[in-house]
Design a protein around this motif. Structure first.
Motif, PDB file in Angstrom:
ATOM      1  N   ARG A   1       0.844  -1.187   0.000  1.00 19.81           N
ATOM      2  CA  ARG A   1       0.000   0.000   0.000  1.00 19.81           C
ATOM      3  C   ARG A   1       0.882   1.241   0.000  1.00 19.81           C
ATOM      4  NH1 ARG A   1      -3.368  -2.296   5.131  1.00 19.81           N
ATOM      5  NH2 ARG A   1      -4.406  -4.042   4.095  1.00 19.81           N
ATOM      6  N   ARG A   2       0.440   2.240  -0.754  1.00 19.66           N
ATOM      7  CA  ARG A   2       1.176   3.492  -0.815  1.00 19.66           C
ATOM      8  C   ARG A   2       0.291   4.610  -0.293  1.00 19.66           C
ATOM      9  NH1 ARG A   2       3.871   6.176  -6.289  1.00 19.66           N
ATOM     10  NH2 ARG A   2       5.343   7.553  -5.194  1.00 19.66           N
ATOM     11  N   PRO A   3       0.773   5.399   0.661  1.00 19.85           N
ATOM     12  CA  PRO A   3      -0.085   6.457   1.211  1.00 19.85           C
ATOM     13  C   PRO A   3      -0.332   7.577   0.202  1.00 19.85           C
ATOM     14  CG  PRO A   3       2.131   6.609   2.101  1.00 19.85           C
ATOM     15  CD  PRO A   3       2.084   5.334   1.307  1.00 19.85           C
ATOM     16  N   VAL A   4      -1.371   8.335   0.470  1.00 20.09           N
ATOM     17  CA  VAL A   4      -1.723   9.484  -0.351  1.00 20.09           C
ATOM     18  C   VAL A   4      -0.894  10.684   0.095  1.00 20.09           C
ATOM     19  CG1 VAL A   4      -3.621  11.024  -1.025  1.00 20.09           C
ATOM     20  CG2 VAL A   4      -4.038   8.576  -0.657  1.00 20.09           C
TER      21      VAL A   4
ATOM     22  N   ALA B   1       4.010  23.711   7.870  1.00 17.94           N
ATOM     23  CA  ALA B   1       2.771  23.003   8.218  1.00 17.94           C
ATOM     24  C   ALA B   1       2.172  22.410   6.962  1.00 17.94           C
ATOM     25  CB  ALA B   1       1.781  23.950   8.893  1.00 17.94           C
ATOM     26  N   TRP B   2       1.281  21.445   7.134  1.00 21.38           N
ATOM     27  CA  TRP B   2       0.601  20.795   6.019  1.00 21.38           C
ATOM     28  C   TRP B   2      -0.652  20.101   6.540  1.00 21.38           C
ATOM     29  CZ3 TRP B   2       5.348  19.569   7.993  1.00 21.38           C
ATOM     30  CH2 TRP B   2       5.441  18.368   8.702  1.00 21.38           C
ATOM     31  N   ASP B   3      -1.443  19.598   5.627  1.00 20.96           N
ATOM     32  CA  ASP B   3      -2.666  18.882   5.964  1.00 20.96           C
ATOM     33  C   ASP B   3      -2.482  17.416   5.590  1.00 20.96           C
ATOM     34  OD1 ASP B   3      -3.965  21.320   6.682  1.00 20.96           O
ATOM     35  OD2 ASP B   3      -4.185  21.736   4.543  1.00 20.96           O
ATOM     36  N   PRO B   4      -2.474  16.504   6.558  1.00 22.86           N
ATOM     37  CA  PRO B   4      -2.289  15.085   6.242  1.00 22.86           C
ATOM     38  C   PRO B   4      -3.429  14.556   5.386  1.00 22.86           C
ATOM     39  CG  PRO B   4      -1.978  15.503   8.588  1.00 22.86           C
ATOM     40  CD  PRO B   4      -2.580  16.738   8.002  1.00 22.86           C
ATOM     41  N   ALA B   5      -3.079  13.654   4.490  1.00 24.05           N
ATOM     42  CA  ALA B   5      -4.098  12.989   3.682  1.00 24.05           C
ATOM     43  C   ALA B   5      -4.783  11.913   4.510  1.00 24.05           C
ATOM     44  CB  ALA B   5      -3.457  12.373   2.448  1.00 24.05           C
ATOM     45  N   PRO B   6      -6.002  11.519   4.148  1.00 26.36           N
ATOM     46  CA  PRO B   6      -6.674  10.420   4.860  1.00 26.36           C
ATOM     47  C   PRO B   6      -5.950   9.101   4.614  1.00 26.36           C
ATOM     48  CG  PRO B   6      -7.911  11.063   2.913  1.00 26.36           C
ATOM     49  CD  PRO B   6      -6.834  12.081   3.067  1.00 26.36           C
ATOM     50  N   GLY B   7      -6.174   8.154   5.515  1.00 27.09           N
ATOM     51  CA  GLY B   7      -5.544   6.844   5.374  1.00 27.09           C
ATOM     52  C   GLY B   7      -4.387   6.679   6.353  1.00 27.09           C
ATOM     53  N   GLU B   8      -3.774   5.505   6.317  1.00 25.69           N
ATOM     54  CA  GLU B   8      -2.710   5.178   7.255  1.00 25.69           C
ATOM     55  C   GLU B   8      -1.419   5.905   6.879  1.00 25.69           C
ATOM     56  OE1 GLU B   8      -2.146   1.001   7.541  1.00 25.69           O
ATOM     57  OE2 GLU B   8      -4.041   0.635   8.585  1.00 25.69           O
ATOM     58  N   VAL B   9      -0.951   6.749   7.788  1.00 26.60           N
ATOM     59  CA  VAL B   9       0.318   7.443   7.614  1.00 26.60           C
ATOM     60  C   VAL B   9       1.120   7.251   8.895  1.00 26.60           C
ATOM     61  CG1 VAL B   9       1.475   9.663   7.284  1.00 26.60           C
ATOM     62  CG2 VAL B   9      -0.634   9.155   6.032  1.00 26.60           C
ATOM     63  N   ARG B  10       2.310   6.681   8.755  1.00 27.52           N
ATOM     64  CA  ARG B  10       3.150   6.463   9.926  1.00 27.52           C
ATOM     65  C   ARG B  10       3.834   7.755  10.355  1.00 27.52           C
ATOM     66  NH1 ARG B  10       7.901   5.582  12.105  1.00 27.52           N
ATOM     67  NH2 ARG B  10       8.132   3.838  13.566  1.00 27.52           N
TER      68      ARG B  10
ATOM     69  N   CYS C   1       5.779  12.776  13.115  1.00 26.77           N
ATOM     70  CA  CYS C   1       4.423  12.220  13.082  1.00 26.77           C
ATOM     71  C   CYS C   1       3.372  13.324  13.117  1.00 26.77           C
ATOM     72  CB  CYS C   1       4.218  11.282  14.265  1.00 26.77           C
ATOM     73  SG  CYS C   1       5.298   9.845  14.275  1.00 26.77           S
ATOM     74  N   GLN C   2       3.798  14.567  13.324  1.00 28.33           N
ATOM     75  CA  GLN C   2       2.865  15.666  13.435  1.00 28.33           C
ATOM     76  C   GLN C   2       2.587  16.282  12.061  1.00 28.33           C
ATOM     77  OE1 GLN C   2       5.137  14.879  16.132  1.00 28.33           O
ATOM     78  NE2 GLN C   2       3.123  14.092  16.727  1.00 28.33           N
ATOM     79  N   ARG C   3       1.818  17.357  12.048  1.00 26.62           N
ATOM     80  CA  ARG C   3       1.478  18.034  10.796  1.00 26.62           C
ATOM     81  C   ARG C   3       2.166  19.401  10.721  1.00 26.62           C
ATOM     82  NH1 ARG C   3      -4.869  18.452  11.126  1.00 26.62           N
ATOM     83  NH2 ARG C   3      -4.570  16.249  11.575  1.00 26.62           N
TER      84      ARG C   3
ATOM     85  N   LEU D   1       7.973  17.120   0.601  1.00 30.60           N
ATOM     86  CA  LEU D   1       7.313  16.468   1.732  1.00 30.60           C
ATOM     87  C   LEU D   1       6.644  15.192   1.244  1.00 30.60           C
ATOM     88  CD1 LEU D   1       6.219  16.646   4.722  1.00 30.60           C
ATOM     89  CD2 LEU D   1       4.215  17.769   3.727  1.00 30.60           C
ATOM     90  N   ARG D   2       6.811  14.099   2.013  1.00 25.61           N
ATOM     91  CA  ARG D   2       6.195  12.823   1.681  1.00 25.61           C
ATOM     92  C   ARG D   2       5.522  12.228   2.904  1.00 25.61           C
ATOM     93  NH1 ARG D   2      10.733  13.347  -1.312  1.00 25.61           N
ATOM     94  NH2 ARG D   2      10.726  12.593  -3.479  1.00 25.61           N
ATOM     95  N   ALA D   3       4.426  11.546   2.670  1.00 26.26           N
ATOM     96  CA  ALA D   3       3.814  10.712   3.701  1.00 26.26           C
ATOM     97  C   ALA D   3       4.423   9.315   3.604  1.00 26.26           C
ATOM     98  CB  ALA D   3       2.303  10.645   3.501  1.00 26.26           C
ATOM     99  N   VAL D   4       4.690   8.711   4.758  1.00 24.62           N
ATOM    100  CA  VAL D   4       5.291   7.378   4.821  1.00 24.62           C
ATOM    101  C   VAL D   4       4.307   6.448   5.512  1.00 24.62           C
ATOM    102  CG1 VAL D   4       7.227   5.999   5.670  1.00 24.62           C
ATOM    103  CG2 VAL D   4       7.611   8.356   4.902  1.00 24.62           C
ATOM    104  N   GLY D   5       4.026   5.301   4.878  1.00 27.47           N
ATOM    105  CA  GLY D   5       3.069   4.355   5.424  1.00 27.47           C
ATOM    106  C   GLY D   5       3.703   3.340   6.352  1.00 27.47           C
TER     107      GLY D   5
END
Length: 659
Positions: free
Chosen positions: A568-571, A589-598, A618-620, A640-644
């Motif tokens: 699975r790849r996060p959004v 700052a940023w807005d996390p995408a929905p779904g599992e983000v580590r 782990c914060q935003r 910036l990248r989200a990591v699952g």
């Protein structure tokens, strides 16, 4: 309690970590380093605060006006955990527990999101801890200290609740009785406003409650009654939010400070209002027996009493009457309250506090002299937690992955390559780590096994196995409860640095040690081997590796492990922006995408196209310090990248910031 309150120095500036979407003009707001929050109850000291200290009252705090809330709010929920069969016959489940009181830094100097040094108390033996107290507070800085987000996130990943600290110090340490009265003040409706405020802080910041330590002398029965009323309200409000309250054995119902070293009539009303109580170091074998009996007469567990064990000065050389707390030949009398186990870092000379030296000392403290919880050294006078207390694990669902990141390192690695050569710490990036370190089963000589910081696949560390391996050797890695599906595979990322070795994945689906061995490819470079669990059904109870040397002494690294069904790849996150800037200091700052983000990672893209790791969180939001333009660079570019959970990354979002 009057132990030394040692100052823990944090070297260097905070580690840089940040994100962004598109070119932005520099905001007018100044970018300042965020720190863990601390307060006086209401009134402030006279005079002026020292350098780097901000005086503020908790009564005036509001979440919607807290400028650092995005940096300090934890994001990882408290994980459920299970207790596998104990690693040795003396470790017991369901009896004594461990509370750990830790000062990670001075009250005013706990960075919200890590710092640029590897010299840090990177606690990893969460499996033996039931409650962590973020110890701190001082008359010159503030008396109420909220834990920072990285520590809460790491603890929650391992199923450990974290408490903030309310410390009303002895007069000898600058305590003033007016601060106690401030804490327990009532409003016109007869309520305690600061009880509600403490619960609001814990809820907004995402930690689990409060440790209340009232040690300022000079009180009277009226103040004792007000404190008891305050504690009752605090407990009621906290329980409604799923929070905990621990009482320290100091103030009595008469309002005076008189450390009892026992549960008795002087402090029983406070124990009744709390979830548990830290019994001061003055306890005796007989007082613990009577305390446990009294707790049970109240319908409470004797293990809700933490018998204080002061290890701040001498660590594993401390003289402790272990049989009075956790006897080997009968039921445990009480639980253990470890005061300042960060001795394992602090006792090392300042120029010898590298990660390897720290973890060697910390393993000795928590596991014992044998360094193998399955084989305790019976001649060791230090009764390490692993000798008496069963370990716990939170590895219960797929997907699961670990790159054995301890939360600090000498550099940062991605896919085996160094992407930052700067030392760092950030416990929020810590993995769920093996709970029993290290159980090694062999008929031959035991190799050395431990975290190593000289090389890694991702993060800052890997597991290194080094030795003769004159017989097949099983290194147990994780105790789990992972369901096996039709598509479940295990991935190992590993490398052989010296010698030659046959590698097998060890999988137990039933009794401990009843392994099935599945072959794994081997090689001299980092490689990821995918192993199908062919023929296995049910639940994986234990994961390990069996190593059989085929040529000479072996040096072998485990850089990662993953159990998955699908990849699975996060959004990607959105709204990547600069919220404050002061030269090369930025708040992002940023807005996390929905779904599992580590967690999120931040890189700077240099003019030649190479990426430099700035940090992760782990914060935003994140703060980065001391950036400078490269030659000819008119704007800094960030990704910036989200990591699952499987360490897969989202597509990057970019931001440029003009110099």
């Amino acid at each position: 309690m009057t132990p030394t309150r040692r100052t823990v120095l944090l070297a260097g500036a905070a580690a840089a970590l940040f994100p962004s979407p598109q070119a932005t003009a520099a905001p007018k707001a100044a970018a300042t380093q965020p720190y863990a929050s601390y307060w006086y109850p209401d009134s402030l000291p006279s005079g002026t605060p020292g350098p780097g200290i901000t005086w503020r009252g908790l009564k005036s705090w509001r979440a919607d006006t807290d400028p650092d809330l995005a940096f300090n709010a934890a994001s990882v929920p408290l994980a459920a955990r299970f207790t596998p069969a104990p690693a040795n016959p003396t470790a017991r489940a369901g009896q004594a527990r461990i509370q750990s009181l830790v000062s990670f830094g001075p009250t005013a100097s706990n960075p919200s999101q890590g710092s640029a040094t590897a010299d840090y108390y990177a606690l990893t033996h969460w499996a033996y801890i039931d409650e962590l107290v973020f110890w701190g507070g001082s008359s010159g800085e503030g008396l109420i200290l909220a834990p920072n987000a990285p520590i809460v996130d790491a603890a929650h990943r391992h199923g450990v609740p974290v408490l903030g600290n309310v410390f009303l110090p002895p007069v000898a340490y600058g305590g003033q009785l007016r601060w106690t009265r401030d804490l327990v003040q009532k409003d016109t409706a007869g309520r305690h406003p600061l009880a509600a405020r403490l619960v609001e802080v814990a809820e907004a910041y995402g930690f689990d409650g409060w440790f209340v330590n009232a040690e300022t002398g000079g009180g009277d029965a009226a103040l004792g009654a007000d404190m008891l009323s305050f504690m009752r309200e605090l407990k009621s409000l906290a329980a409604a939010k799923g929070q905990r309250v621990t009482w320290y054995d100091a103030m009595t119902v008469n309002g005076t400070v008189s450390w009892q070293g026992a549960l008795n009539g002087q402090n029983e009303p406070f124990f009744r209002t709390a979830d548990d109580m830290f019994v001061d170091f003055r306890w005796s074998a007989s007082s613990l027996v009577s305390s446990g009996r009294r707790a049970e007469q109240l319908g409470r567990s004797r293990h809700e009493l933490w018998a204080g064990v002061d290890v701040e000065a001498n660590g594993w050389n401390s003289s402790v009457r272990w049989d009075a707390i956790v006897p080997k030949d009968k039921a445990h009398i009480a639980s253990i309250g470890l005061y300042r186990p960060e001795w394992t870092r602090n006792h090392l000379p300042a120029d010898q506090r590298g990660p390897a030296a720290f973890h060697a000392a910390d393993d000795r403290f928590w596991t014992g002299r044998s360094l193998d919880p399955s084989r305790p050294d019976g001649t060791d006078s230090w009764r390490a937690p692993a000798v008496s207390v069963a370990d716990r694990s939170t590895v219960t669902s797929v997907p699961f992955a670990s790159v054995f990141n301890t939360g600090h390192g000498l550099r940062w690695y991605e896919d085996g390559a160094v992407t930052s050569d700067a030392p760092w710490n950030h416990l929020g990036l810590q993995d769920r780590l093996p709970s029993r370190r290290w159980v090694v089963r062999t008929e031959g000589r035991r190799p050395a096994v431990g975290f190593d910081f000289a090389d890694a696949w991702r993060g800052g560390s890997s597991v290194l196995v080094d030795g003769e391996l004159d017989a097949p050797t099983v290194v147990e890695v994780y105790e789990t409860r992972l369901p096996i599906g039709g598509d479940t595979v295990v991935e190992l990322t590993h490398r052989t640095d010296a010698g030659a070795v046959r590698i097998e994945l060890a999988v137990a689906t039933g009794e401990p040690g009843s392994y099935t061995y599945l072959p794994v490819d081997s090689g001299q470079a980092w490689q990821t081997s995918t192993v199908r669990l062919t023929g296995l059904t049910g639940t994986v109870h234990s994961l390990g590796v069996r190593l059989t040397a085929t040529d000479g002494p072996v040096t072998w690294r485990l850089g990662g492990i993953a159990v998955r069904d699908a990849i699975r790849r996060p959004v990607s996150p959105t709204g990547f922006r600069v919220t404050a800037a002061s030269g090369g200091d930025l708040r992002l700052a940023w807005d996390p995408a929905p779904g599992e983000v580590r967690h999120h990672t931040l890189h700077r893209v240099l003019p030649d196209g190479t990426r430099r790791f700035l940090g992760g969180t782990c914060q935003r939001a994140f703060f980065v310090a001391g950036l400078k333009p490269e030659q000819g660079e008119r704007a800094a570019r960030f990704e910036l990248r989200a990591v699952g959970e499987l360490y897969t990354s989202s597509a990057p979002v970019s931001l440029t910031h003009p110099w």
